[in-house]
Motif scaffolding. Structure first.
Motif, PDB file in Angstrom:
ATOM      1  N   MET A  31      39.903  18.718  47.746  1.00  0.00           N
ATOM      2  CA  MET A  31      40.001  19.536  46.463  1.00  0.00           C
ATOM      3  C   MET A  31      40.805  21.019  47.085  1.00  0.00           C
ATOM      4  SD  MET A  31      37.236  21.035  43.969  1.00  0.00           S
ATOM      5  CE  MET A  31      37.472  21.908  42.490  1.00  0.00           C
ATOM      6  N   ALA A  32      41.555  20.732  46.610  1.00  0.00           N
ATOM      7  CA  ALA A  32      42.630  22.211  46.459  1.00  0.00           C
ATOM      8  C   ALA A  32      41.913  23.418  45.958  1.00  0.00           C
ATOM      9  CB  ALA A  32      43.970  21.922  45.152  1.00  0.00           C
ATOM     10  N   PRO A  33      42.671  24.910  46.657  1.00  0.00           N
ATOM     11  CA  PRO A  33      41.753  26.217  47.059  1.00  0.00           C
ATOM     12  C   PRO A  33      42.237  26.336  45.775  1.00  0.00           C
ATOM     13  CG  PRO A  33      43.422  25.892  48.781  1.00  0.00           C
ATOM     14  CD  PRO A  33      43.249  24.179  48.547  1.00  0.00           C
ATOM     15  N   LYS A  34      40.644  27.546  45.265  1.00  0.00           N
ATOM     16  CA  LYS A  34      41.021  27.781  44.181  1.00  0.00           C
ATOM     17  C   LYS A  34      42.158  28.786  44.226  1.00  0.00           C
ATOM     18  CE  LYS A  34      37.730  29.755  40.734  1.00  0.00           C
ATOM     19  NZ  LYS A  34      36.359  30.693  40.431  1.00  0.00           N
ATOM     20  N   TYR A  35      42.634  29.205  45.156  1.00  0.00           N
ATOM     21  CA  TYR A  35      43.079  30.285  45.440  1.00  0.00           C
ATOM     22  C   TYR A  35      44.878  30.215  45.978  1.00  0.00           C
ATOM     23  CZ  TYR A  35      40.131  32.780  43.414  1.00  0.00           C
ATOM     24  OH  TYR A  35      38.558  33.199  42.949  1.00  0.00           O
ATOM     25  N   LYS A  36      46.054  30.362  44.987  1.00  0.00           N
ATOM     26  CA  LYS A  36      47.391  30.028  45.823  1.00  0.00           C
ATOM     27  C   LYS A  36      48.204  31.413  46.405  1.00  0.00           C
ATOM     28  CE  LYS A  36      51.570  27.394  46.065  1.00  0.00           C
ATOM     29  NZ  LYS A  36      52.069  26.209  44.982  1.00  0.00           N
ATOM     30  N   PHE A  37      48.367  32.699  47.660  1.00  0.00           N
ATOM     31  CA  PHE A  37      48.920  33.022  47.705  1.00  0.00           C
ATOM     32  C   PHE A  37      49.853  33.154  47.655  1.00  0.00           C
ATOM     33  CE2 PHE A  37      49.168  37.341  49.902  1.00  0.00           C
ATOM     34  CZ  PHE A  37      48.906  38.552  49.477  1.00  0.00           C
ATOM     35  N   THR A  38      50.889  33.293  47.199  1.00  0.00           N
ATOM     36  CA  THR A  38      52.166  34.013  47.865  1.00  0.00           C
ATOM     37  C   THR A  38      52.748  35.066  47.852  1.00  0.00           C
ATOM     38  OG1 THR A  38      52.796  31.652  46.198  1.00  0.00           O
ATOM     39  CG2 THR A  38      54.919  33.148  47.825  1.00  0.00           C
ATOM     40  N   TYR A  39      53.447  36.063  49.578  1.00  0.00           N
ATOM     41  CA  TYR A  39      54.313  36.955  50.435  1.00  0.00           C
ATOM     42  C   TYR A  39      55.156  36.562  51.178  1.00  0.00           C
ATOM     43  CZ  TYR A  39      54.491  41.640  51.511  1.00  0.00           C
ATOM     44  OH  TYR A  39      54.629  42.468  51.953  1.00  0.00           O
ATOM     45  N   PHE A  40      55.438  37.509  51.723  1.00  0.00           N
ATOM     46  CA  PHE A  40      56.621  37.203  52.778  1.00  0.00           C
ATOM     47  C   PHE A  40      56.093  36.783  53.962  1.00  0.00           C
ATOM     48  CE2 PHE A  40      58.699  40.258  49.757  1.00  0.00           C
ATOM     49  CZ  PHE A  40      60.322  39.624  49.601  1.00  0.00           C
ATOM     50  N   ASN A  41      56.555  35.807  54.807  1.00  0.00           N
ATOM     51  CA  ASN A  41      56.044  35.630  56.476  1.00  0.00           C
ATOM     52  C   ASN A  41      56.631  36.912  57.311  1.00  0.00           C
ATOM     53  OD1 ASN A  41      55.218  34.023  58.234  1.00  0.00           O
ATOM     54  ND2 ASN A  41      57.055  34.223  58.661  1.00  0.00           N
ATOM     55  N   GLY A  42      55.086  37.626  56.714  1.00  0.00           N
ATOM     56  CA  GLY A  42      54.494  39.415  57.286  1.00  0.00           C
ATOM     57  C   GLY A  42      53.405  39.549  56.787  1.00  0.00           C
ATOM     58  N   ARG A  43      53.351  40.792  57.266  1.00  0.00           N
ATOM     59  CA  ARG A  43      51.491  41.003  57.129  1.00  0.00           C
ATOM     60  C   ARG A  43      51.801  42.627  55.714  1.00  0.00           C
ATOM     61  NH1 ARG A  43      51.833  42.080  62.357  1.00  0.00           N
ATOM     62  NH2 ARG A  43      52.331  44.432  62.353  1.00  0.00           N
ATOM     63  N   ALA A  44      52.007  43.188  56.214  1.00  0.00           N
ATOM     64  CA  ALA A  44      52.703  44.381  55.506  1.00  0.00           C
ATOM     65  C   ALA A  44      51.852  44.800  54.005  1.00  0.00           C
ATOM     66  CB  ALA A  44      54.047  43.921  54.719  1.00  0.00           C
ATOM     67  N   ARG A  45      52.428  44.702  52.900  1.00  0.00           N
ATOM     68  CA  ARG A  45      51.245  44.717  51.895  1.00  0.00           C
ATOM     69  C   ARG A  45      50.666  43.373  51.434  1.00  0.00           C
ATOM     70  NH1 ARG A  45      51.827  49.506  49.211  1.00  0.00           N
ATOM     71  NH2 ARG A  45      53.779  50.652  48.892  1.00  0.00           N
ATOM     72  N   GLY A  46      50.760  42.168  51.709  1.00  0.00           N
ATOM     73  CA  GLY A  46      50.080  40.851  51.636  1.00  0.00           C
ATOM     74  C   GLY A  46      48.874  40.517  52.599  1.00  0.00           C
ATOM     75  N   GLU A  47      49.347  41.604  53.774  1.00  0.00           N
ATOM     76  CA  GLU A  47      48.416  41.182  55.339  1.00  0.00           C
ATOM     77  C   GLU A  47      46.633  41.522  54.358  1.00  0.00           C
ATOM     78  OE1 GLU A  47      46.688  39.373  57.895  1.00  0.00           O
ATOM     79  OE2 GLU A  47      48.830  38.858  57.234  1.00  0.00           O
ATOM     80  N   PRO A  48      46.133  42.766  53.573  1.00  0.00           N
ATOM     81  CA  PRO A  48      44.883  42.965  52.784  1.00  0.00           C
ATOM     82  C   PRO A  48      43.980  42.520  52.124  1.00  0.00           C
ATOM     83  CG  PRO A  48      46.918  44.757  52.510  1.00  0.00           C
ATOM     84  CD  PRO A  48      47.362  44.123  53.169  1.00  0.00           C
ATOM     85  N   THR A  49      45.025  41.713  51.624  1.00  0.00           N
ATOM     86  CA  THR A  49      44.635  40.078  50.470  1.00  0.00           C
ATOM     87  C   THR A  49      43.902  39.017  51.501  1.00  0.00           C
ATOM     88  OG1 THR A  49      45.555  40.588  48.516  1.00  0.00           O
ATOM     89  CG2 THR A  49      44.715  38.536  49.107  1.00  0.00           C
ATOM     90  N   ARG A  50      45.405  38.602  52.501  1.00  0.00           N
ATOM     91  CA  ARG A  50      44.873  37.237  53.346  1.00  0.00           C
ATOM     92  C   ARG A  50      43.550  38.052  53.922  1.00  0.00           C
ATOM     93  NH1 ARG A  50      50.229  38.008  55.099  1.00  0.00           N
ATOM     94  NH2 ARG A  50      51.757  36.657  53.392  1.00  0.00           N
ATOM     95  N   LEU A  51      43.017  39.141  54.406  1.00  0.00           N
ATOM     96  CA  LEU A  51      41.946  39.940  55.567  1.00  0.00           C
ATOM     97  C   LEU A  51      40.734  39.490  54.376  1.00  0.00           C
ATOM     98  CD1 LEU A  51      43.657  42.276  57.242  1.00  0.00           C
ATOM     99  CD2 LEU A  51      42.346  40.416  58.239  1.00  0.00           C
ATOM    100  N   ILE A  52      40.982  39.771  53.510  1.00  0.00           N
ATOM    101  CA  ILE A  52      39.843  40.005  52.412  1.00  0.00           C
ATOM    102  C   ILE A  52      39.168  38.597  51.830  1.00  0.00           C
ATOM    103  CG2 ILE A  52      39.299  40.493  50.059  1.00  0.00           C
ATOM    104  CD1 ILE A  52      41.399  42.596  49.766  1.00  0.00           C
ATOM    105  N   PHE A  53      40.318  37.827  51.850  1.00  0.00           N
ATOM    106  CA  PHE A  53      39.612  36.772  51.926  1.00  0.00           C
ATOM    107  C   PHE A  53      38.863  35.505  53.205  1.00  0.00           C
ATOM    108  CE2 PHE A  53      42.723  35.525  48.109  1.00  0.00           C
ATOM    109  CZ  PHE A  53      42.148  35.750  46.680  1.00  0.00           C
ATOM    110  N   ALA A  54      39.498  36.088  53.792  1.00  0.00           N
ATOM    111  CA  ALA A  54      39.121  35.376  55.289  1.00  0.00           C
ATOM    112  C   ALA A  54      37.802  36.072  55.594  1.00  0.00           C
ATOM    113  CB  ALA A  54      40.195  36.176  56.329  1.00  0.00           C
ATOM    114  N   ALA A  55      37.646  37.730  55.207  1.00  0.00           N
ATOM    115  CA  ALA A  55      36.240  38.401  55.878  1.00  0.00           C
ATOM    116  C   ALA A  55      35.035  37.205  55.109  1.00  0.00           C
ATOM    117  CB  ALA A  55      36.508  39.547  55.835  1.00  0.00           C
ATOM    118  N   GLY A  56      35.715  37.054  53.563  1.00  0.00           N
ATOM    119  CA  GLY A  56      34.589  36.694  52.441  1.00  0.00           C
ATOM    120  C   GLY A  56      34.163  35.171  52.389  1.00  0.00           C
TER     121      GLY A  56
END
Length: 204
Positions: free
Chosen positions: A1-26
């Protein structure tokens, strides 16, 4: 089953990494789509970026969210990392807003190609960083969390900025013991540590 969320950003941390970290931590699975800078200009008109910019988050059911802070805050709600009470939630938001202004200053230094411009951007960053860290240090809890006694999205948001500050000027956080403890708490989280270990090593 595909993930419920698809996050698109540049290949870097910057403004996109907080969301990635939050999903990962949760412990929430998400599809992590990364675009190189030259790719973005080529696909900009053919991918679902409603506001014409990155990041954006596609949610199962056909809704796409834009704006990095709104997406991160949504991810925090989904994962239960906003805070226990309305007051904690407001305090967490407050910390994130205060932290958010630091990233553009750091980006200005990292991505400047002209040495004179880079020097000017560095002056701006060197002024803003201690001001913001000083205020955050005073307001932070002393137990390894900015707010309360559990990991919240503001801790993760701060960690992302602190990571970039340390890359810019190693040892900076040692001058802020409470904030340094927050960084240690985030790094000690098993889910966050697993994410950091597998994420691409990028410039910013």
């Amino acid at each position: 089953m595909a993930p419920k969320y698809k996050f698109t950003y540049f290949n870097g941390r910057a403004r996109g990494e907080p969301t990635r970290l939050i999903f990962a931590a949760g412990g929430v699975e998400f599809e992590d789509v990364r675009l190189e800078l030259d790719e973005w200009s080529k696909v900009k008109g053919s991918i679902p970026a409603p506001m014409g910019q990155l990041p954006f988050l596609e949610v199962a059911g056909g809704v796409t969210l834009c704006q990095s802070m709104s997406i991160a805050r949504f991810a925090a709600r989904v994962t239960g990392l906003t805070g226990k009470t309305d007051l904690e939630k407001a305090q967490a938001d407050m910390f994130c807003e205060e932290i958010n202004d630091v990233m553009p200053k750091l980006a200005g230094v990292v991505f400047a190609t002209d040495e004179a411009v880079k020097a000017e951007k560095a002056k701006e960053a060197d002024k803003v960083i201690p001001e913001r860290l000083g205020r955050l240090e005073k307001l932070s809890g002393a137990n390894g969390h900015l707010v309360g006694d559990n990991l919240l999205w503001c801790d993760l948001f701060f960690y992302n900025t602190a990571f970039n500050i340390e890359n810019y000027k190693p040892g900076t956080l040692k001058n802020y013991p409470k904030l340094n403890k927050v960084v240690d708490t985030v790094k000690a989280n098993k889910r966050v540590a697993a994410w950091i270990a597998k994420r691409p090593d990028t410039k910013f």
